[in-house]
Design an enzyme around this catalytic site. Structure first.
Site, PDB file in Angstrom:
ATOM      1  N   GLN A 219       0.817  -1.207   0.000  1.00 54.36           N
ATOM      2  CA  GLN A 219       0.000   0.000   0.000  1.00 54.36           C
ATOM      3  C   GLN A 219       0.852   1.258   0.000  1.00 54.36           C
ATOM      4  OE1 GLN A 219      -3.229  -0.054  -0.353  1.00 54.36           O
ATOM      5  NE2 GLN A 219      -3.600   2.134  -0.170  1.00 54.36           N
ATOM      6  N   GLU A 220       1.944   1.233   0.749  1.00 49.97           N
ATOM      7  CA  GLU A 220       2.764   2.426   0.914  1.00 49.97           C
ATOM      8  C   GLU A 220       3.614   2.738  -0.317  1.00 49.97           C
ATOM      9  OE1 GLU A 220       2.844   4.629   3.213  1.00 49.97           O
ATOM     10  OE2 GLU A 220       1.915   3.754   4.986  1.00 49.97           O
ATOM     11  N   SER A 221       4.274   1.714  -0.876  1.00 50.58           N
ATOM     12  CA  SER A 221       5.274   1.994  -1.919  1.00 50.58           C
ATOM     13  C   SER A 221       5.184   1.074  -3.123  1.00 50.58           C
ATOM     14  CB  SER A 221       6.682   1.863  -1.327  1.00 50.58           C
ATOM     15  OG  SER A 221       6.982   0.499  -1.047  1.00 50.58           O
ATOM     16  N   TYR A 304      -7.106   3.769   3.899  1.00 50.29           N
ATOM     17  CA  TYR A 304      -5.819   3.111   4.117  1.00 50.29           C
ATOM     18  C   TYR A 304      -5.995   1.866   4.985  1.00 50.29           C
ATOM     19  CZ  TYR A 304      -0.989   2.449   5.774  1.00 50.29           C
ATOM     20  OH  TYR A 304       0.245   1.916   6.089  1.00 50.29           O
TER      21      TYR A 304
END
Length: 316
Positions: A219-221, A304
């Site tokens: 999800q982040e990168s 998120y």
């Protein structure tokens, strides 16, 4: 720090030094790369950290390929201290694992056994493409890592990177069917997920589900260890510089980043009493969760938490 982590740390350092020069010409970029690669001790020899070749397995191929993310493309390149082309990259990765591949992509496309479709592909399989309409047959190759992604040396002006696999024309399996099935057994549920070994190790160390760590990285990168967000978050697990400094984390070193994220999530889970609130705090900050007494009413944070939870369930 083990041999793999040391190599990953050196690659992350090289990436960080090289990125500012990415907009320069191919010739000057090549010179910059040679300089920083020499400073970091990166050479064309095996980087397994031992004179003994590593055991070839699906996870081993993915881990070995990840070491070269950030190395610039160089036509005809076989030395990572100078640059790699697509088949030079695949030959180097498999050579470090004791499997000798032919030099060119068209030759490599005859190695091993055929895989019927992408649905049947395993991490470590070679994926081939026909991009040059002026020349019939295969002209590009990458290493499939699972989840519709591959690691490849794309083209001049770019670097070895993780990218969508698209629609390969040919898929070949060069790993023997008897490759060690117990390798990285603790991460079997994460087979094909980039950095699976790091998620498993850090999860076990801090009591965090490795699938959750993989979901956060996704999800982040999108598993990009060199990512920098518009707000300044850095690396695989997207730490803000101040947070990374407070945790003693090098955000561009995958091993350090994953370890820091697992330690941070463990602390947040203990502080707030649930995984959902820990994820909310990871995204919006512990202060926001404390202030609202739960998941903050921020659309980004609520989405998120939901997205990471779904991905963690899919990886489990």
């Amino acid at each position: 720090m083990d041999g793999l982590s040391q190599v990953q740390a050196r690659i992350a350092e090289i990436q960080a030094r090289f990125q500012p020069s990415a907009a320069q010409s191919t010739s000057s970029s090549s010179g910059d790369w040679a300089s920083v690669a020499a400073q970091a001790g990166l050479t064309g020899t095996s980087t397994t950290g031992s004179s003994t070749l590593a055991t070839a397995s699906e996870n081993a191929v993915v881990s070995e390929a990840q070491k070269y993310i950030g190395v610039p493309y160089l036509w005809g390149g076989t030395d990572p201290a100078k640059g790699l082309d697509c088949s030079g990259f695949t030959k180097l990765v498999y050579g470090n694992l004791g499997i000798d591949l032919p030099r060119t992509s068209s030759q490599q496309a005859t190695s091993g056994t055929a895989v019927a479709s992408l649905a049947d592909a395993h991490p470590g399989d070679l994926v081939f493409f026909d991009y040059d309409s002026a020349r019939p047959g295969v002209d590009h190759v990458g290493i499939y890592v699972g989840n519709g992604q591959m690691i490849a040396a794309p083209q001049p002006g770019e670097s070895v990177k993780l990218q969508s696999v698209g629609n390969p024309a040919v898929i070949r399996r060069v790993l023997p069917e008897t490759a060690d099935p117990t390798a990285d057994s603790g991460s079997s549920t994460l087979a094909g997920v980039p950095y699976a070994n790091l998620f498993t190790s850090a999860g076990s160390k801090y009591g965090i589900d490795p699938s959750l760590l993989a979901a956060v990285a996704s999800q982040e990168s999108s598993f990009n260890s060199g990512a920098v967000s518009p707000t300044g978050a850095e690396g695989l697990m997207q730490f803000m510089p101040s947070t990374a400094q407070g945790l003693g984390v090098n955000p561009f070193d995958p091993a350090s980043s994953v370890d820091g994220a697992a330690r941070y999530l463990s602390s947040l889970t203990k502080q707030f009493g649930s995984t959902d609130l820990a994820l909310a705090a990871y995204n919006a900050g512990p202060g926001a969760v404390s202030r609202y007494g739960g998941i903050p009413p921020y659309t980004e944070t609520q989405n998120y938490v939901s997205a990471v939870t779904r991905k963690a369930e899919a990886y489990s």
